[in-house]
Design a protein around this motif. Structure first.
Motif, PDB file in Angstrom:
ATOM      1  N   SER A  28     -42.403 -65.980  40.593  1.00  0.00           N
ATOM      2  CA  SER A  28     -43.387 -64.842  40.345  1.00  0.00           C
ATOM      3  C   SER A  28     -44.189 -64.681  39.813  1.00  0.00           C
ATOM      4  CB  SER A  28     -41.251 -64.379  40.048  1.00  0.00           C
ATOM      5  OG  SER A  28     -41.707 -64.388  38.404  1.00  0.00           O
ATOM      6  N   ASP A  29     -44.312 -63.177  40.186  1.00  0.00           N
ATOM      7  CA  ASP A  29     -46.367 -63.429  40.022  1.00  0.00           C
ATOM      8  C   ASP A  29     -46.195 -63.100  37.909  1.00  0.00           C
ATOM      9  OD1 ASP A  29     -46.229 -61.784  42.254  1.00  0.00           O
ATOM     10  OD2 ASP A  29     -46.751 -59.702  41.954  1.00  0.00           O
ATOM     11  N   SER A  30     -44.443 -63.348  37.529  1.00  0.00           N
ATOM     12  CA  SER A  30     -45.090 -63.524  36.469  1.00  0.00           C
ATOM     13  C   SER A  30     -45.077 -64.730  35.541  1.00  0.00           C
ATOM     14  CB  SER A  30     -43.588 -62.652  35.165  1.00  0.00           C
ATOM     15  OG  SER A  30     -42.549 -63.317  35.707  1.00  0.00           O
ATOM     16  N   ASN A  79     -58.022 -49.120  33.068  1.00  0.00           N
ATOM     17  CA  ASN A  79     -56.590 -48.899  33.397  1.00  0.00           C
ATOM     18  C   ASN A  79     -56.431 -50.182  34.205  1.00  0.00           C
ATOM     19  OD1 ASN A  79     -56.089 -45.913  33.058  1.00  0.00           O
ATOM     20  ND2 ASN A  79     -57.268 -45.765  34.215  1.00  0.00           N
ATOM     21  N   ILE A  80     -56.829 -50.847  35.049  1.00  0.00           N
ATOM     22  CA  ILE A  80     -57.275 -51.995  36.071  1.00  0.00           C
ATOM     23  C   ILE A  80     -56.166 -53.137  35.234  1.00  0.00           C
ATOM     24  CG2 ILE A  80     -57.900 -53.615  36.754  1.00  0.00           C
ATOM     25  CD1 ILE A  80     -59.891 -51.494  38.221  1.00  0.00           C
ATOM     26  N   VAL A  81     -57.116 -53.865  34.075  1.00  0.00           N
ATOM     27  CA  VAL A  81     -56.767 -54.397  33.273  1.00  0.00           C
ATOM     28  C   VAL A  81     -55.455 -54.474  32.643  1.00  0.00           C
ATOM     29  CG1 VAL A  81     -57.619 -56.185  30.767  1.00  0.00           C
ATOM     30  CG2 VAL A  81     -58.813 -55.258  32.434  1.00  0.00           C
ATOM     31  N   PRO A  82     -55.091 -53.587  32.023  1.00  0.00           N
ATOM     32  CA  PRO A  82     -53.673 -53.336  31.514  1.00  0.00           C
ATOM     33  C   PRO A  82     -52.408 -54.050  32.647  1.00  0.00           C
ATOM     34  CG  PRO A  82     -54.826 -51.516  30.481  1.00  0.00           C
ATOM     35  CD  PRO A  82     -55.042 -52.369  31.425  1.00  0.00           C
ATOM     36  N   LEU A  83     -52.637 -52.922  33.763  1.00  0.00           N
ATOM     37  CA  LEU A  83     -51.812 -53.215  34.860  1.00  0.00           C
ATOM     38  C   LEU A  83     -51.263 -54.575  35.288  1.00  0.00           C
ATOM     39  CD1 LEU A  83     -49.707 -51.187  36.612  1.00  0.00           C
ATOM     40  CD2 LEU A  83     -52.192 -50.475  37.823  1.00  0.00           C
ATOM     41  N   TYR A  84     -52.723 -55.269  35.372  1.00  0.00           N
ATOM     42  CA  TYR A  84     -52.884 -56.496  36.001  1.00  0.00           C
ATOM     43  C   TYR A  84     -51.801 -57.364  34.952  1.00  0.00           C
ATOM     44  CZ  TYR A  84     -54.289 -60.607  38.274  1.00  0.00           C
ATOM     45  OH  TYR A  84     -54.484 -61.963  38.724  1.00  0.00           O
ATOM     46  N   HIS A  85     -51.821 -56.969  33.490  1.00  0.00           N
ATOM     47  CA  HIS A  85     -52.164 -58.097  32.865  1.00  0.00           C
ATOM     48  C   HIS A  85     -50.034 -58.645  33.102  1.00  0.00           C
ATOM     49  CE1 HIS A  85     -51.769 -60.643  29.467  1.00  0.00           C
ATOM     50  NE2 HIS A  85     -50.560 -59.869  28.385  1.00  0.00           N
ATOM     51  N   ARG A  87     -48.318 -57.640  35.548  1.00  0.00           N
ATOM     52  CA  ARG A  87     -47.368 -57.919  36.379  1.00  0.00           C
ATOM     53  C   ARG A  87     -48.518 -59.837  36.258  1.00  0.00           C
ATOM     54  NH1 ARG A  87     -49.598 -53.890  41.116  1.00  0.00           N
ATOM     55  NH2 ARG A  87     -48.757 -51.953  40.348  1.00  0.00           N
ATOM     56  N   PHE A  88     -49.228 -59.720  36.246  1.00  0.00           N
ATOM     57  CA  PHE A  88     -49.702 -61.037  35.731  1.00  0.00           C
ATOM     58  C   PHE A  88     -49.845 -61.730  34.825  1.00  0.00           C
ATOM     59  CE2 PHE A  88     -50.094 -59.448  39.976  1.00  0.00           C
ATOM     60  CZ  PHE A  88     -49.750 -60.237  41.410  1.00  0.00           C
ATOM     61  N   PRO A  89     -48.922 -61.550  33.339  1.00  0.00           N
ATOM     62  CA  PRO A  89     -49.664 -62.144  32.196  1.00  0.00           C
ATOM     63  C   PRO A  89     -49.542 -63.241  31.710  1.00  0.00           C
ATOM     64  CG  PRO A  89     -46.716 -61.775  32.428  1.00  0.00           C
ATOM     65  CD  PRO A  89     -47.362 -61.293  33.975  1.00  0.00           C
ATOM     66  N   HIS A  90     -49.577 -64.090  32.994  1.00  0.00           N
ATOM     67  CA  HIS A  90     -50.293 -65.508  33.087  1.00  0.00           C
ATOM     68  C   HIS A  90     -51.799 -65.981  33.406  1.00  0.00           C
ATOM     69  CE1 HIS A  90     -46.299 -66.592  30.170  1.00  0.00           C
ATOM     70  NE2 HIS A  90     -45.881 -66.293  31.656  1.00  0.00           N
ATOM     71  N   VAL A  91     -51.909 -64.752  33.808  1.00  0.00           N
ATOM     72  CA  VAL A  91     -53.514 -65.265  34.290  1.00  0.00           C
ATOM     73  C   VAL A  91     -54.608 -64.343  33.444  1.00  0.00           C
ATOM     74  CG1 VAL A  91     -54.717 -64.545  36.804  1.00  0.00           C
ATOM     75  CG2 VAL A  91     -51.971 -64.538  36.769  1.00  0.00           C
ATOM     76  N   PRO A 100     -52.136 -65.603  45.676  1.00  0.00           N
ATOM     77  CA  PRO A 100     -51.724 -64.780  44.880  1.00  0.00           C
ATOM     78  C   PRO A 100     -52.498 -64.231  43.871  1.00  0.00           C
ATOM     79  CG  PRO A 100     -49.957 -66.277  45.424  1.00  0.00           C
ATOM     80  CD  PRO A 100     -51.742 -66.888  45.472  1.00  0.00           C
ATOM     81  N   GLN A 101     -53.205 -64.086  42.988  1.00  0.00           N
ATOM     82  CA  GLN A 101     -53.782 -63.818  41.985  1.00  0.00           C
ATOM     83  C   GLN A 101     -54.881 -62.980  42.465  1.00  0.00           C
ATOM     84  OE1 GLN A 101     -52.941 -67.258  42.840  1.00  0.00           O
ATOM     85  NE2 GLN A 101     -52.113 -68.313  40.402  1.00  0.00           N
ATOM     86  N   ILE A 102     -55.657 -63.445  43.141  1.00  0.00           N
ATOM     87  CA  ILE A 102     -56.597 -62.296  43.298  1.00  0.00           C
ATOM     88  C   ILE A 102     -55.947 -61.774  44.309  1.00  0.00           C
ATOM     89  CG2 ILE A 102     -59.094 -62.645  44.905  1.00  0.00           C
ATOM     90  CD1 ILE A 102     -58.708 -65.804  44.419  1.00  0.00           C
ATOM     91  N   GLN A 103     -55.324 -61.989  45.127  1.00  0.00           N
ATOM     92  CA  GLN A 103     -54.469 -60.449  45.926  1.00  0.00           C
ATOM     93  C   GLN A 103     -54.026 -59.656  45.447  1.00  0.00           C
ATOM     94  OE1 GLN A 103     -54.476 -59.848  49.475  1.00  0.00           O
ATOM     95  NE2 GLN A 103     -53.885 -57.900  48.442  1.00  0.00           N
ATOM     96  N   GLY A 104     -53.008 -60.068  44.175  1.00  0.00           N
ATOM     97  CA  GLY A 104     -53.296 -59.215  42.592  1.00  0.00           C
ATOM     98  C   GLY A 104     -53.752 -57.868  42.484  1.00  0.00           C
TER      99      GLY A 104
END
Length: 266
Positions: free
Chosen positions: A52-54, A75-81, A83-87, A249-253
């Motif tokens: 999963s993304d997480s 806005n971008i950073v919290p939304l990405y974090h 969805r991808f908390p370990h990236v 997937p991380q970059i696409q996210g």
């Protein structure tokens, strides 16, 4: 290597010229790069299929301008974090020349910039939107109440401008030159945030900024756009990555999140 030679036998073409101790890529090799990139991207997506993304990890590197860093990435950073908390996110703010060079050198994965429209076959552009560039001042400055202002009326006023190499500073300089005018700013800087603060505190100061940078201060009644009849400027927000970049997937996210935020009005 043995693997490359085996691949050449399977493809039936020579990917590299080997002359003495020199090895150089052939046209077949250049043409094959895009197929190889697609294969590596597919392998990366397949490897992440069961995760999963997480659960994904790693680092995504993004370059941008200071104005967009302030306006968008809160806005971008919290939304990405979320969805991808370990990236890990690595943000680099610089001028357009530096972040473009870093993209070419594979030191960045994505750039989100403001500039003239970029048409370069090295890059894949996934988003663009036109943005006004305006001349702003404090609402207490008498210029803010006038509706008959021309660029020549402003050249003797105290300007705060971004450093040379900044896209909207450079566009302003070109517009001045087109009208055979010049401005000598008393302050040049990198930070549009500091420019806004100084203008809010000093009614006589002027600056040239993207409308989105000044929008909040305008809404609060601190700043006003000077309606300059003979100076209409605009730039383009653009999101790009290198055409040879493997899109994990991380970059696409990150691309998905940037586009989601970028498409909303400021």
């Amino acid at each position: 290597t043995v693997q490359i030679q085996q691949l050449e036998r399977e493809l039936g073409v020579q990917l590299f010229d080997r002359i003495g101790k020199t090895v150089s890529i052939t046209q077949y090799g250049k043409d094959f790069v895009s197929y190889a990139r697609d294969v590596v991207s597919a392998i990366a997506r397949a490897s992440a299929f069961a995760s999963s993304d997480s659960e994904l990890s790693g680092t995504v590197r993004v370059g941008t301008l200071n104005s967009l860093l302030t306006a968008s990435f809160s806005n971008i950073v919290p939304l990405y974090h979320e969805r991808f908390p370990h990236v890990q996110i690595s943000l680099h703010a610089g001028n357009i020349a530096s972040i473009t060079e870093m993209l070419v050198k594979n030191e960045l994965d994505i750039i989100y910039t403001l500039d003239e429209q970029i048409f370069d076959t090295q890059f894949v552009k996934v988003f663009e939107a036109q943005e006004d560039v305006v001349i702003v001042t404090n609402t207490e400055n008498p210029l803010s109440a006038r509706d008959d202002v021309h660029l020549a009326d402003l050249v003797l006023h105290p300007f705060i401008l971004m450093n040379h190499g900044n896209p909207y500073r450079d566009q302003f300089d070109r517009e001045l030159a087109r009208q055979d005018l010049s401005v000598e700013p008393f302050l040049e800087l990198e930070s549009d945030t500091l420019a806004l603060k100084l203008i809010r505190e000093n009614p006589e100061y002027l600056s040239v900024l993207p409308r989105y940078t000044a929008k909040m201060s305008i809404h609060k009644g601190n700043l006003s756009i000077i309606p300059v009849a003979d100076c209409q400027m605009s730039q383009w927000r653009q999101v790009l990555y290198h055409r040879n970049k493997v899109i994990t997937p991380q970059i696409q996210g990150m691309l998905d999140v940037i586009l989601e935020v970028a498409k909303k009005p400021f």
